[in-house]
Design a protein around this motif. Structure first.
Motif, PDB file in Angstrom:
ATOM      1  N   ALA A  75       0.957  -1.195   0.094  1.00 18.56           N
ATOM      2  CA  ALA A  75       0.071  -0.059  -0.032  1.00 18.56           C
ATOM      3  C   ALA A  75       0.924   1.200  -0.176  1.00 18.56           C
ATOM      4  N   GLU A  76       0.568   2.080  -0.631  1.00 15.60           N
ATOM      5  CA  GLU A  76       1.301   3.426  -1.061  1.00 15.60           C
ATOM      6  C   GLU A  76       0.202   4.762  -0.684  1.00 15.60           C
ATOM      7  N   LEU A  77       0.538   5.582   0.152  1.00 13.02           N
ATOM      8  CA  LEU A  77      -0.299   6.689   0.140  1.00 13.02           C
ATOM      9  C   LEU A  77       0.925   7.866   0.122  1.00 13.02           C
ATOM     10  N   TRP A  92       2.810  -2.867   3.982  1.00 13.23           N
ATOM     11  CA  TRP A  92       2.299  -4.114   3.369  1.00 13.23           C
ATOM     12  C   TRP A  92       1.034  -4.594   4.001  1.00 13.23           C
ATOM     13  N   VAL A  93       0.183  -5.168   3.149  1.00  9.03           N
ATOM     14  CA  VAL A  93      -1.037  -5.374   3.208  1.00  9.03           C
ATOM     15  C   VAL A  93      -1.218  -6.690   2.785  1.00  9.03           C
ATOM     16  N   ASP A 153      14.106   3.708   2.947  1.00 11.22           N
ATOM     17  CA  ASP A 153      13.959   3.272   4.097  1.00 11.22           C
ATOM     18  C   ASP A 153      13.086   2.068   4.173  1.00 11.22           C
ATOM     19  N   SER A 154      12.959   1.088   3.305  1.00 13.02           N
ATOM     20  CA  SER A 154      12.218   0.203   3.001  1.00 13.02           C
ATOM     21  C   SER A 154      12.330  -1.353   3.609  1.00 13.02           C
ATOM     22  N   TYR A 155      11.109  -1.824   3.804  1.00  8.76           N
ATOM     23  CA  TYR A 155      11.103  -3.432   4.390  1.00  8.76           C
ATOM     24  C   TYR A 155      10.431  -4.284   3.647  1.00  8.76           C
ATOM     25  N   ASP A 156      10.779  -5.633   3.524  1.00 12.00           N
ATOM     26  CA  ASP A 156      10.359  -6.370   2.773  1.00 12.00           C
ATOM     27  C   ASP A 156       8.893  -6.859   3.629  1.00 12.00           C
ATOM     28  N   SER A 157       8.140  -7.751   2.734  1.00 10.34           N
ATOM     29  CA  SER A 157       6.792  -7.993   3.342  1.00 10.34           C
ATOM     30  C   SER A 157       7.106  -9.047   4.472  1.00 10.34           C
TER      31      SER A 157
END
Length: 163
Positions: free
Chosen positions: A8-10, A112-113, A145-149
């Motif tokens: 999800a992205e906002l 993540w959803v 600064d991303s994270y994986d699912s």
């Protein structure tokens, strides 16, 4: 077994002028083709549409004057990255200062959803506020600064529900 997760992205942006002003007219003219590009992009799942006929309708949400909200779900971080930075969208993104005020605080958040879940706008705004208050985490992050699912999936559901 872990379920399939989607991203999800906002993102929010403050327009320099009202949506119907001449200063914003070129941006408004680009909204429909850029939204169509997103809809057809590999990995695209969903995006918020206030109206099927008016691409500017995402401006009116009760979150402030001249606030434009883009809210979408993608199959992966990579498919969103490809749309944002490897498509015609990049040319519009490069011109954002013409139409939007510079924001000193985070204006974009991802999380993540589970596949098939469409998050609410209220959840998206809460995730953005969480990112502003706490910084990046598996529950609210950025491209930088991303994270994986799998990191998000390992978050205790009860703890997530309380936040």
């Amino acid at each position: 077994m872990l379920s399939v997760m989607h991203l999800a992205e906002l993102n929010v942006a403050h327009l320099r002028a009202p949506i119907d002003s001449p200063e914003i007219a070129e941006f408004v003219a680009l909204l429909e083709p850029i939204n169509d590009l997103a809809d057809a992009a590999p990995g695209f799942v969903w995006r918020l549409k206030e109206s099927e006929t008016d691409p500017t309708a995402t401006v009116i949400h009760g979150y402030g004057d001249h606030l434009l909200i883009n809210f979408s779900v993608w199959e992966s971080l990579e498919t969103l990255w490809d749309y944002v930075y490897r498509s015609e969208h990049l040319n519009v993104l490069r011109r954002r200062r013409e139409w939007f005020l510079r924001m000193a605080e985070p204006y974009m958040v991802m999380w993540w959803v589970p596949e098939g879940v469409i998050p609410t706008l209220a959840e998206g705004m809460a995730r953005l506020e969480r990112l502003k208050a706490e910084g990046p985490s598996p529950a609210a992050f950025t491209f930088k600064d991303s994270y994986d699912s799998s990191e998000a999936a390992s978050l205790p559901a009860a703890a997530e529900a309380r936040k």
